[in-house]
Design a protein around this motif. Structure first.
Motif, short mmCIF file in Angstrom:
data_model
loop_
_atom_site.label_atom_id
_atom_site.label_comp_id
_atom_site.label_asym_id
_atom_site.label_seq_id
_atom_site.Cartn_x
_atom_site.Cartn_y
_atom_site.Cartn_z
N VAL A 121 39.30 34.71 44.63
CA VAL A 121 38.22 35.70 44.66
C VAL A 121 37.48 35.80 43.33
O VAL A 121 36.30 36.15 43.28
CB VAL A 121 38.77 37.07 45.10
N HIS A 122 38.16 35.47 42.22
CA HIS A 122 37.48 35.58 40.92
C HIS A 122 36.36 34.54 40.76
O HIS A 122 35.61 34.59 39.79
CB HIS A 122 38.48 35.49 39.76
N LEU A 182 30.79 40.05 45.65
CA LEU A 182 32.07 40.60 46.09
C LEU A 182 31.92 41.59 47.24
O LEU A 182 32.76 41.61 48.15
CB LEU A 182 32.78 41.27 44.91
N CYS A 189 45.99 39.27 48.62
CA CYS A 189 45.26 38.64 47.52
C CYS A 189 46.15 38.61 46.28
O CYS A 189 46.77 39.62 45.92
CB CYS A 189 43.99 39.46 47.24
N GLU A 241 45.50 37.61 42.35
CA GLU A 241 44.23 37.37 41.65
C GLU A 241 44.23 37.75 40.18
O GLU A 241 44.97 38.64 39.75
CB GLU A 241 43.13 38.18 42.36
N VAL A 255 42.28 39.74 37.57
CA VAL A 255 41.37 40.89 37.67
C VAL A 255 40.98 41.41 36.28
O VAL A 255 40.53 42.55 36.14
CB VAL A 255 41.99 42.02 38.51
N ARG A 272 32.94 37.79 38.18
CA ARG A 272 32.89 39.26 38.27
C ARG A 272 34.30 39.82 38.46
O ARG A 272 34.52 40.75 39.22
CB ARG A 272 31.99 39.70 39.42
N SER A 273 35.24 39.24 37.74
CA SER A 273 36.65 39.52 37.97
C SER A 273 37.03 40.98 37.76
O SER A 273 37.89 41.51 38.47
CB SER A 273 37.51 38.62 37.08
N ILE A 275 36.73 43.25 40.96
CA ILE A 275 37.35 42.85 42.23
C ILE A 275 38.05 44.02 42.91
O ILE A 275 37.86 44.27 44.11
CB ILE A 275 38.33 41.68 42.00
N CYS A 314 37.15 45.72 46.53
CA CYS A 314 38.14 45.68 47.60
C CYS A 314 38.35 47.08 48.17
O CYS A 314 38.38 47.27 49.40
CB CYS A 314 39.44 45.11 47.07
#
Length: 287
Positions: free
Chosen positions: A129-130, A135, A154, A156, A158, A213-214, A217, A221
């Motif tokens: 996702v990163h 997002l 997930c 990830e 972040v 855009r970590s 996230i 979510c």
């Protein structure tokens, strides 16, 4: 393949500890079995038509995702994998052969593509996702695509964008690596870089989508899904040990070292002296 071998997460002790913290009383021997246990309970009374269906987001070669779709508790009939790379999807097809489910590769960009409504019982994103910039679109589509009772899992990064580790994290990591990691040869990464003073990666060396855009996230979510379990970690161990995974062995000496760093990471994170950089998330469809 090289990144997997040298990553700090390639040392099972770090991962196993984080998984136990993440799952708490719901831990059932390993991550997949625990998620399948929770999923089976959540789906109770909602018999799936045509068997269980799974989805892997930005799946690459499915090396890290394929195990999520078969266990002694649950087996999936069909698993779809989405990625922008046709070459990776071909590798994914090979890696999923003989795993007990039909693998369906889908070439597409998760920044823009739409998912079918109420289609998947388990959606997995494993350090993927990163790389996604849009997002809110992604998580709104995951929410749309989950069946009632289904789960999104997930694992990830972040932390700050472009892998720019906060200064306080790097200062603590540099001090502790020099104090506790011995001999000095074990502080040298696979690229020959020393961990004596931990510096940030030059963003110019990174894939343009890396951690784009970590830091947002988790917020995105939560806007679209109901987060049921969350564990944040890695603020000290990532800057300390990334690139050093090749030096770790399954021995008492290394286990003692990892235990010390995990204890210190949890202590410093609790005191807000280091910022967690990784997270496990388990979420369901919002009401």
């Amino acid at each position: 393949d090289l990144v997997r071998r040298v990553s700090w997460l390639s040392t099972p002790y770090f991962t196993e500890h984080a998984v136990r913290r993440f799952l708490g009383a719901d831990f059932r021997g390993d991550l997949v079995a625990s998620i399948h246990h929770l999923l089976r309970e959540s789906l109770e009374g909602r018999e799936p038509r045509g068997g269980l269906r799974g989805l892997a987001l930005a799946c690459g070669d499915m090396f890290g995702e394929r195990d999520f779709f078969s266990s002694a508790l649950l087996s999936f009939d069909v698993v779809e994998g989405i990625d922008v790379s046709g070459e990776q999807l071909e590798r994914a097809r090979e890696n999923c052969a003989g795993r007990g489910f039909e693998f369906v590769p889908i070439k597409g960009d998760l920044n823009t593509m739409n998912l079918r409504e109420s289609r998947y019982h388990l959606v997995v994103a494993n350090h993927a996702v990163h790389h996604i910039e849009n997002l809110d679109h992604l998580f709104s589509q995951v929410a749309r695509a989950l069946v009632h009772g289904g789960y999104f899992f997930c694992s990830e990064y972040v932390g700050p964008e472009r892998l720019q580790v906060p200064l306080r994290n790097r200062l603590w990591a540099s001090f502790l690596v020099n104090l506790l990691v011995w001999p000095p040869a074990r502080r040298r990464t696979h690229e020959g870089r020393s961990k004596a003073w931990i510096r940030n990666i030059d963003p110019a060396e990174l894939d343009p989508s890396e951690a784009v855009r970590s830091s947002t996230i988790l917020a995105a979510c939560r806007r679209h899904l109901r987060v049921e379990k969350l564990y944040l970690y890695g603020g000290l161990n990532y800057p300390s040990f990334e690139g050093l995974g090749l030096h770790f062995e399954a021995c008492e000496r290394d286990e003692r070292l990892m235990k010390r760093f995990i204890f210190l990471e949890e202590l410093l994170s609790g005191l807000h002296l280091v910022k967690p950089l990784f997270g496990y998330v388990l979420a369901g469809k919002a009401p």
